[in-house]
Motif scaffolding. Structure first.
Motif, PDB file in Angstrom:
ATOM      1  N   HIS A   1       0.816  -1.206   0.000  1.00  0.00           N
ATOM      2  CA  HIS A   1       0.000   0.000   0.000  1.00  0.00           C
ATOM      3  C   HIS A   1       0.858   1.269   0.000  1.00  0.00           C
ATOM      4  O   HIS A   1       1.912   1.321   0.630  1.00  0.00           O
ATOM      5  CB  HIS A   1      -0.933   0.033   1.221  1.00  0.00           C
ATOM      6  N   LEU A   2       0.377   2.280  -0.722  1.00  0.00           N
ATOM      7  CA  LEU A   2       0.996   3.599  -0.768  1.00  0.00           C
ATOM      8  C   LEU A   2      -0.078   4.661  -0.569  1.00  0.00           C
ATOM      9  O   LEU A   2      -1.267   4.429  -0.836  1.00  0.00           O
ATOM     10  CB  LEU A   2       1.669   3.832  -2.123  1.00  0.00           C
ATOM     11  N   SER A   3       0.335   5.849  -0.131  1.00  0.00           N
ATOM     12  CA  SER A   3      -0.598   6.967  -0.030  1.00  0.00           C
ATOM     13  C   SER A   3      -0.821   7.621  -1.390  1.00  0.00           C
ATOM     14  O   SER A   3      -1.872   8.196  -1.654  1.00  0.00           O
ATOM     15  CB  SER A   3      -0.080   8.010   0.963  1.00  0.00           C
ATOM     16  N   GLU A   4       0.188   7.548  -2.255  1.00  0.00           N
ATOM     17  CA  GLU A   4       0.084   8.038  -3.633  1.00  0.00           C
ATOM     18  C   GLU A   4       0.611   6.945  -4.551  1.00  0.00           C
ATOM     19  O   GLU A   4       1.720   6.440  -4.350  1.00  0.00           O
ATOM     20  CB  GLU A   4       0.899   9.316  -3.828  1.00  0.00           C
ATOM     21  N   PHE A   5      -0.183   6.571  -5.529  1.00  0.00           N
ATOM     22  CA  PHE A   5       0.227   5.522  -6.458  1.00  0.00           C
ATOM     23  C   PHE A   5      -0.378   5.822  -7.821  1.00  0.00           C
ATOM     24  O   PHE A   5      -1.119   6.799  -7.990  1.00  0.00           O
ATOM     25  CB  PHE A   5      -0.231   4.147  -5.949  1.00  0.00           C
ATOM     26  N   TYR A   6      -0.054   5.001  -8.813  1.00  0.00           N
ATOM     27  CA  TYR A   6      -0.578   5.227 -10.160  1.00  0.00           C
ATOM     28  C   TYR A   6      -1.598   4.153 -10.512  1.00  0.00           C
ATOM     29  O   TYR A   6      -1.333   2.960 -10.333  1.00  0.00           O
ATOM     30  CB  TYR A   6       0.557   5.265 -11.182  1.00  0.00           C
ATOM     31  N   MET A   7      -2.747   4.616 -10.996  1.00  0.00           N
ATOM     32  CA  MET A   7      -3.846   3.720 -11.309  1.00  0.00           C
ATOM     33  C   MET A   7      -4.135   3.754 -12.809  1.00  0.00           C
ATOM     34  O   MET A   7      -4.335   4.826 -13.395  1.00  0.00           O
ATOM     35  CB  MET A   7      -5.100   4.141 -10.536  1.00  0.00           C
TER      36      MET A   7
END
Length: 486
Positions: free
Chosen positions: A268-274
Motif C-alpha cells: 500500500h501507498l498513499s500516492e500511487f498510479y492507477m
C-alpha cells in the motif's frame, strides 16, 4: 482571381524559406551528432569494434592493475556492465563520479566489448567529505537502506532496472490500448467526490488564510471558500471516465490516485498510479474478464521480451528464481468463481491460514494468496455481496443481494485488478446514489449505455513482474504514512 494568385505565390515563397531554414537546422544537428560521436551503452555492438567512440556516465567499480585502471561505467540505458581502460597515471577516479571517455572500441580476452580510452574527462566529482560513498561497489544494498537515500537511489544498479521496466510498462500499455481503439482521458486529480465511498481521502485547500478570507461567500465555511465546497485528491478517475465513455466509447486513463490509509503494508501507498479503463456497451461480466485477461497477458509478454535483462537483474539482486516459473500463468486460462465459492474453499482449508474468515468483511491478503496457490491459477472472483461493494456496481440479474463486481487475484500480490459492470438502471441507481453525484445519475438519463470497467495498480503489477516485495521500491518517489520526502 489575381489577388488570390498573388497570395498563393507569397505563401509558397515563405514556405520555401521556412523549409530551407529547417533543412539547414537539421543538417547542423546531424553534423553536431557526427562530431560528438556519443553513443548510449545499450547501443554499443560488435559492428562498432574498431571505431572511436565517446561514452558518458557514472563510474560504478574500479580495478587498479600494474599499468592500467579498469572501471565499469553506467549511463542508465542498460544493466549490462561496460568496461573502460585508461593508463594508471591518467586520472584519479572515484566510484560515483560522472565522466566522459573517448577511445577505441575493442574486444577483450573474455570476448567482451570494452573501450580503450585515449582521454577521460571528469564531468562531476563525487565529493565525499567523510570518505565513504553510500553504496559499496560489488554489493547489493538492502532495499530499506537504499530508500533512505531516495534522491540518489538511481545510483544502485537494480533500482535503475526497476525504473526502466516501469518506463517500458507505461509505453506498452498505452500502445495496447491504442491498438484496441481506446481513447485516453486525462481525468482530474482534484475532485469533489469520494468514488469508492471509503472516506480514505485527502482534503485539499489553499495554505493561505488571507486568500480564503478574501474569497469567502456568505453561507460557505471559510475552509471551503476556494471551490465553495470540500475538495479532495482523487481516489479514482472512474466516475469521470464513465462520463467520457458515454459519448466517446471505450476510454482509459493512467493517473495518480491517493488514499489516506494508515497502512504500513508492503502493498500500500498513499500516492500511487492507477490504470483504469471503461468499456462501452459492456453488458456481460465475461466481456470484462476476457479483456482484462487479454490485456494482462499481452502486456506481460511484451514487457518480459523487451525488459528481460532488467527483470532478471532485479530478481537476481533479490535472490529470486527465474522469471519463467513466476510467469507460468501466461500459459493458462484464468479461473472464474463466485465469491460464495471462494468462501467454501477457504472454509475447507481453514487450517492453512491464520486470519479470521469474515464473509461480510471480504478476503484478507493471506486468504487471497492461498486461493491462488490452491487453484494454481490467477482467479477472477465475481458476484459479490451488495453490502460489500460501492454504489455504482450493477445488481446481478435474478439476485438483488449481489453485484457484478470482479477482483483479479494474482500470485505474490493478491488483488491486482478491481472492477465491475456499472449500474445502468436509472431507478435502481437513484436509490443507492450518494449525495452530490446527481450528474452521475444524469448519465443514465440521456442516451445511456451499459458499461463495465476496472482499475489496475501500476506498482502492484511491477511487483508481480520483478518479484520486489515492498511497493515503495517500484515507484520513483514513494509516499506513505509518516513519510513524504523530497
Amino acid at each position: 482571381m489575381y489577388n488570390t494568385l498573388i497570395r498563393h505565390l507569397n505563401f509558397f515563397n515563405k514556405t520555401g524559406r521556412c523549409l530551407r531554414y529547417f533543412s539547414c537546422r537539421i543538417e547542423n544537428v546531424k553534423d553536431l551528432q557526427e562530431t560528438d560521436n556519443k553513443i548510449k551503452i545499450k547501443h554499443i555492438s560488435l559492428d562498432k569494434v574498431g571505431s572511436n567512440l565517446t561514452v558518458k556516465g557514472w563510474v560504478q567499480n574500479i580495478r587498479k592493475m600494474k599499468k592500467d585502471i579498469f572501471f565499469d561505467i553506467d549511463d542508465g540505458s542498460t544493466c549490462k556492465k561496460f568496461q573502460v581502460i585508461i593508463p594508471k597515471s591518467e586520472k584519479k577516479l572515484h566510484v560515483g563520479q560522472s565522466i566522459e571517455a573517448q577511445g577505441l572500441l575493442q574486444i577483450n580476452p573474455k570476448n567482451e566489448l570494452e573501450l580503450k580510452a585515449s582521454s577521460v574527462k571528469i564531468l562531476g566529482n563525487c565529493n565525499i567529505s567523510d570518505g565513504v560513498y553510500p553504496f559499496t561497489p560489488k554489493q547489493v544494498p538492502d532495499p530499506e537502506y537504499v530508500r533512505s537515500y531516495l534522491h540518489i537511489r538511481t545510483h544502485v544498479n537494480f533500482m535503475r532496472s526497476v525504473f526502466r521496466i516501469r518506463h517500458h510498462f507505461i509505453k506498452i500499455i498505452h500502445d495496447f490500448m491504442y491498438e484496441n481503439d481506446f481513447i485516453q482521458i486525462s481525468t482530474p486529480i482534484l475532485t469533489t467526490n469520494d468514488c469508492e465511498g471509503g472516506g480514505e481521502i485527502f482534503l485539499v485547500k489553499p495554505n493561505c488564510r488571507t486568500l480564503l478570507e478574501n474569497m469567502k461567500k456568505q453561507g460557505i465555511p471559510i475552509e471551503e471558500s476556494y471551490f465553495d465546497k470540500k475538495t479532495f485528491l482523487s481516489v479514482s478517475g472512474q466516475l469521470h471516465l464513465e462520463a467520457m465513455c458515454h459519448g466517446l466509447g471505450d476510454t482509459y486513463t493512467l493517473t495518480p490516485a491517493f488514499r489516506a490509509e494508515n497502512s504500513k503494508s508492503p502493498l500500500h501507498l498513499s500516492e500511487f498510479y492507477m490504470f483504469e479503463a471503461e468499456l462501452a456497451f459492456c453488458d456481460h461480466i465475461e466481456i470484462l474478464t476476457n479483456f482484462i485477461e487479454k490485456m494482462i497477458k499481452t502486456v506481460t509478454e511484451r514487457l518480459t521480451s523487451i525488459c528481460e535483462e532488467d527483470i532478471l537483474n532485479c530478481r537476481s539482486a533479490l535472490g529470486l528464481n527465474n522469471i519463467n516459473e513466476q510467469l507460468k500463468y501466461l500459459e493458462q486460462d484464468f479461473k472464474i468463481m463466485d465469491y460464495s465459492e471462494t468462501l467454501r474453499i477457504l472454509a475447507e482449508n481453514r487450517e492453512k491460514f491464520k486470519t479470521e474468515l469474515d464473509p461480510e468483511g471480504g478476503l484478507s491478503k493471506e486468504q487471497e494468496l492461498l486461493l491462488v496457490e490452491l487453484m494454481q491459477s490467477p482467479i477472477f472472483i465475481i458476484n459479490w455481496p451488495k453490502t460489500m461493494k460501492p454504489f455504482y456496481m450493477r445488481i446481478v440479474d435474478n439476485d438483488p443481494f449481489k453485484v457484478s463486481g470482479v477482483d483479479l487475484l494474482m500470485p505474490k500480490v493478491g488483488e491486482l485488478v478491481g472492477g465491475s459492470l456499472r449500474e445502468n438502471d436509472y431507478e435502481t441507481l437513484k436509490e443507492r446514489l450518494p449525495v452530490g453525484l446527481e450528474w452521475y445519475l444524469e448519465l443514465r438519463k440521456y442516451g445511456s449505455i451499459p458499461t463495465g470497467g476496472f482499475g489496475l495498480g501500476l506498482e502492484r503489477f511491477l511487483q508481480l513482474i520483478t518479484g520486489i516485495k515492498n511497493i515503495r521500491d517500484v515507484i520513483n518517489f514513494p509516499r506513505y504514512p509518516h513519510s513524504c520526502k523530497m
